[in-house]
Design a protein around this motif. Structure first.
Motif, PDB file in Angstrom:
ATOM      1  N   ALA A 262      -1.271  -2.578  -3.445  1.00  0.00           N
ATOM      2  CA  ALA A 262      -0.142  -3.498  -3.225  1.00  0.00           C
ATOM      3  C   ALA A 262      -0.382  -4.331  -1.967  1.00  0.00           C
ATOM      4  N   TYR A 263      -0.975  -3.700  -0.955  1.00  0.00           N
ATOM      5  CA  TYR A 263      -1.254  -4.428   0.290  1.00  0.00           C
ATOM      6  C   TYR A 263      -2.342  -5.481   0.067  1.00  0.00           C
ATOM      7  N   LEU A 264      -3.376  -5.141  -0.715  1.00  0.00           N
ATOM      8  CA  LEU A 264      -4.412  -6.122  -1.029  1.00  0.00           C
ATOM      9  C   LEU A 264      -3.825  -7.296  -1.804  1.00  0.00           C
ATOM     10  N   GLU A 265      -2.969  -7.013  -2.788  1.00  0.00           N
ATOM     11  CA  GLU A 265      -2.319  -8.084  -3.543  1.00  0.00           C
ATOM     12  C   GLU A 265      -1.571  -9.026  -2.607  1.00  0.00           C
TER      13      GLU A 265
ATOM     14  N   CYS B 250      -4.862 -10.624  -8.575  1.00  0.00           N
ATOM     15  CA  CYS B 250      -5.119  -9.284  -8.055  1.00  0.00           C
ATOM     16  C   CYS B 250      -4.136  -8.296  -8.676  1.00  0.00           C
ATOM     17  N   GLN B 251      -4.657  -7.200  -9.183  1.00  0.00           N
ATOM     18  CA  GLN B 251      -3.831  -6.072  -9.583  1.00  0.00           C
ATOM     19  C   GLN B 251      -4.505  -4.813  -9.064  1.00  0.00           C
ATOM     20  N   LYS B 252      -3.795  -4.130  -8.163  1.00  0.00           N
ATOM     21  CA  LYS B 252      -4.339  -2.963  -7.471  1.00  0.00           C
ATOM     22  C   LYS B 252      -5.706  -3.331  -6.873  1.00  0.00           C
TER      23      LYS B 252
ATOM     24  N   VAL C 104      -8.748  -3.865   4.300  1.00  0.00           N
ATOM     25  CA  VAL C 104      -8.178  -4.981   3.541  1.00  0.00           C
ATOM     26  C   VAL C 104      -8.046  -6.204   4.442  1.00  0.00           C
ATOM     27  N   ASP C 105      -7.552  -5.994   5.652  1.00  0.00           N
ATOM     28  CA  ASP C 105      -7.441  -7.105   6.608  1.00  0.00           C
ATOM     29  C   ASP C 105      -8.808  -7.717   6.888  1.00  0.00           C
TER      30      ASP C 105
END
Length: 472
Positions: free
Chosen positions: A365-368, A385-387, A445-446
């Motif tokens: 969710a954070y990557l999305e 993006c999904q997951k 992810v950041d």
């Protein structure tokens, strides 16, 4: 998992490796001119989500190897499990009346994890051979049913199902069908790619869904329902550009398959084993029950080659009907390889023990959320993006969605600038695709999004200076 030392990298003579690579190694998807001129990025080590080249440069591998390093690299307990099995039993004949303990245990575990009555497993050497097996199983099933004419297969434009002769023919990517190769054309048919971003002008997502559903049913009726054997579909298209279909798409097409006695084959080589937050995505994410699931990649998290074709009790009852004297004369020397099966069992144990599916729900969710911040940038047409499946599509004009000339290779330009910043994404002409390990953190992810943002901005500025991009 520890980072390699400087002494480790000192052993490599990269010039010799490059020369030997160029002289002897034909790569998958080998780009002859580029490889001749530039060589390859030679990888020497990996730990967690990072890999290292022979110079010791570290890269965050946002590609996850090839959609597969789900639990991360360098796991000591995985190495120990593999080594122990090698000492105990390195190989066992998989044919006829022989089996090995780890293969039996893995098949039992896969039947437990797979949805519905998908209780039967044929183990293969990877994703392509799993899809190849599914195709042969379908032929066998239809012949056993007394329906030898029911052999036509429906696939989709931009689908990817593997790289054997058969599976590449099933695929629908134009770039994968160059003139220098031959392909099966009879009995394989392709319908539209379910990409909402590329839906016909003026169509809402709901309209597009209805268009796709009608097209599928019309294709079955055109060919004749008594002639159509199966529909092959990735829940989310991977190499075709992380295509997330309209909501309800798989359920609606599955209902049509049921109506016309067409088998639904979910190609979950990429989407299974956690990438979408479930062991298998077909039912858990998309609410439909396929007849066959193919899987590989995350099955062992890339530690060893392995694939599986998992199929229903309905199919089993037909092919294994008693007193018919039948033999399923299909197999591979390395089917059910005991060492690969132990790697798969240990991989599943780690995913369950570390609760990685819940972690994927959170970090996915954070990557999305973070990736959507790239949508405002120049060059970016669509962010999907999904997951832990993601793609950024680049365009020359945001309003018209017009693409850059293919020879510009915009995805490669951005990929190389990201690589210079210590990030690996996968370039596919107009796309950058990502599938990081399930173990990825918010901080990583950041790192992905910030590095990719800088690479996109630098590329846009360079193209504007050269006059190749107008800045729309």
């Amino acid at each position: 998992m520890t980072a390699p030392s400087a002494a480790f990298f000192a052993q490599f003579d990269d010039d010799k490796l490059v020369a030997a690579d160029q002289a002897h190694y034909l790569h998958g998807y080998h780009l002859f001119d580029d490889h001749r001129e530039n060589g390859a990025l030679n990888i020497a080590a990996g730990e967690g989500a990072y890999i290292y080249d022979t110079h010791g440069n570290r890269y965050l591998d946002a590609v996850g190897g090839m959609w597969c390093t789900n639990i991360g690299l360098g796991r000591a307990e995985m190495a120990d499990a593999i080594a122990d099995q090698v000492r105990r039993l390195a190989y066992s004949n998989p044919f006829c009346d022989m089996a090995n303990v780890s293969a039996i245990q893995l098949c039992e575990k896969l039947a437990e994890l797979a949805p519905g009555d998908l209780d039967h497993v044929f183990l293969t050497t990877g994703g392509s051979t799993a899809v190849d097996t599914a195709y042969r199983l379908i032929q066998y099933y239809q012949n056993c049913r007394g329906k030898p004419e029911k052999k036509h297969i429906i696939s989709r434009v931009n689908a990817y199902h593997g790289s054997t002769f058969l599976t590449m023919s099933l695929g629908g990517k134009v770039a994968d069908h160059p003139a220098e190769f031959d392909f099966l054309k009879d009995h394989i048919h392709h319908i539209s790619c379910p990409n909402p971003y590329r839906a016909p002008d003026g169509m809402t997502e709901g309209d597009f869904l209805e268009f796709l559903v009608k097209e599928f049913e019309d294709k079955i009726l055109e060919l004749g329902a008594d002639k159509v054997a199966a529909f092959f579909a990735e829940p989310i298209m991977g190499s075709g550009g992380v295509i997330i279909p309209p909501r309800g798409y798989h359920q609606r097409l599955w209902e049509i398959c049921r109506q016309y006695d067409v088998l639904y084959v979910a190609d979950e080589v990429v989407t299974s084993f956690g990438r979408l937050g479930a062991f298998f995505a077909s039912e858990a994410v998309f609410g439909m029950q396929p007849d066959i699931i193919t899987t590989a990649k995350g099955l062992t998290s890339g530690y060893l080659p392995l694939g599986a074709c998992i199929f229903s009790e309905r199919i089993w009852k037909v092919i294994a009907e008693p007193n018919r004297g039948r033999c399923f004369s299909h197999g591979f020397t390395y089917s059910g390889h005991p060492v690969s099966c132990v790697a798969a069992l240990k991989n599943i144990e780690i995913i369950e023990r570390e609760n990685l599916l819940a972690h994927v729900a959170d970090v996915g969710a954070y990557l999305e959320q973070r990736l959507q911040s790239l949508a405002e940038l120049p060059l970016v047409g669509s962010v999907r993006c999904q997951k832990l499946m993601a793609c950024v599509e680049f365009v020359a004009d945001k309003r018209s969605k017009a693409l850059f000339p293919e020879e510009l290779n915009i995805g490669e330009k951005i990929h190389l600038r990201a690589q210079a910043r210590g990030l690996l994404v996968r370039p596919i002409v107009h796309l950058n695709v990502m599938s990081p390990p399930l173990t990825i953190t918010h901080a990583q992810v950041d790192e992905i999004v910030d590095s990719l943002r800088d690479a996109i901005l630098e590329t846009a500025a360079d193209l504007q200076r050269s006059g190749e991009y107008a800045g729309h």
